[in-house]
Design a protein around this motif. Structure first.
Motif, PDB file in Angstrom:
ATOM      1  N   TRP A  20       0.777  -1.229   0.000  1.00 31.81           N
ATOM      2  CA  TRP A  20       0.000   0.000   0.000  1.00 31.81           C
ATOM      3  C   TRP A  20       0.816   1.291   0.000  1.00 31.81           C
ATOM      4  CZ3 TRP A  20      -4.996   0.113  -1.078  1.00 31.81           C
ATOM      5  CH2 TRP A  20      -5.738  -1.061  -0.920  1.00 31.81           C
ATOM      6  N   SER A  21       2.125   1.221  -0.060  1.00 32.35           N
ATOM      7  CA  SER A  21       2.942   2.441   0.002  1.00 32.35           C
ATOM      8  C   SER A  21       3.148   3.054  -1.380  1.00 32.35           C
ATOM      9  CB  SER A  21       4.300   2.133   0.650  1.00 32.35           C
ATOM     10  OG  SER A  21       4.139   1.815   1.986  1.00 32.35           O
ATOM     11  N   GLY A  22       2.096   3.553  -1.979  1.00 27.06           N
ATOM     12  CA  GLY A  22       2.224   4.240  -3.258  1.00 27.06           C
ATOM     13  C   GLY A  22       2.887   5.589  -3.071  1.00 27.06           C
ATOM     14  N   ARG A  23       3.846   5.912  -3.927  1.00 26.06           N
ATOM     15  CA  ARG A  23       4.588   7.173  -3.778  1.00 26.06           C
ATOM     16  C   ARG A  23       3.898   8.354  -4.455  1.00 26.06           C
ATOM     17  NH1 ARG A  23       7.980   8.812  -0.531  1.00 26.06           N
ATOM     18  NH2 ARG A  23       9.231   9.839  -2.057  1.00 26.06           N
ATOM     19  N   THR A  24       3.033   8.107  -5.406  1.00 29.53           N
ATOM     20  CA  THR A  24       2.362   9.204  -6.108  1.00 29.53           C
ATOM     21  C   THR A  24       0.851   9.023  -5.993  1.00 29.53           C
ATOM     22  OG1 THR A  24       2.197   8.067  -8.226  1.00 29.53           O
ATOM     23  CG2 THR A  24       4.249   9.288  -7.799  1.00 29.53           C
ATOM     24  N   ALA A  25       0.118  10.089  -6.263  1.00 31.10           N
ATOM     25  CA  ALA A  25      -1.341  10.017  -6.233  1.00 31.10           C
ATOM     26  C   ALA A  25      -1.850   9.008  -7.263  1.00 31.10           C
ATOM     27  CB  ALA A  25      -1.942  11.399  -6.488  1.00 31.10           C
ATOM     28  N   ALA A  26      -1.206   8.956  -8.409  1.00 31.78           N
ATOM     29  CA  ALA A  26      -1.627   8.005  -9.444  1.00 31.78           C
ATOM     30  C   ALA A  26      -1.401   6.559  -8.978  1.00 31.78           C
ATOM     31  CB  ALA A  26      -0.867   8.269 -10.739  1.00 31.78           C
TER      32      ALA A  26
END
Length: 113
Positions: A20-26
């Motif tokens: 779940w650690s997405g770095r960007t909003a996309a």
């Protein structure tokens, strides 16, 4: 005081870091769509009781000064915001609206710190 991938006190969220650690909003929007209702619900339930304390911890320091563990916690909480929309706002309509999100591309991000 840091243990593992997250700050002390947030160890219960360790199992969610890799997914779940997405770095960007996309990336975070993509994660919301990629995981099913049960996975979103488990992540939401794990984060909900820790958000208040986590945001207090993160708000105490300027963004550029966050440690890698604190940055991962921030990434998790930003993903939580996306998941919270799916669970708390969209609820039963999440799957119906999901294909429409595919048409909405996030093309601009705030400057990386």
């Amino acid at each position: 005081m840091m243990s593992g991938h997250l700050p002390a006190g947030f160890e219960s969220l360790e199992p969610y870091v890799a997914q779940w650690s997405g770095r960007t909003a996309a990336e975070r929007a993509g994660l919301r769509a990629m995981f099913g209702p049960d996975e979103r619900a488990a992540f939401h339930a794990a984060c909900t009781p820790l958000v208040k304390d986590g945001l207090a911890l993160l708000d105490a320091r300027p963004l550029p000064d966050l440690s890698p563990a604190e940055r991962r916690l921030l990434d998790l909480f930003l993903a939580y915001a996306h998941v919270s929309l799916a669970i708390d706002v969209q609820a039963g309509d999440e799957d119906r609206h999901s294909p429409l999100r595919e048409s909405m591309r996030i093309t601009r991000e705030p400057a990386d710190f």
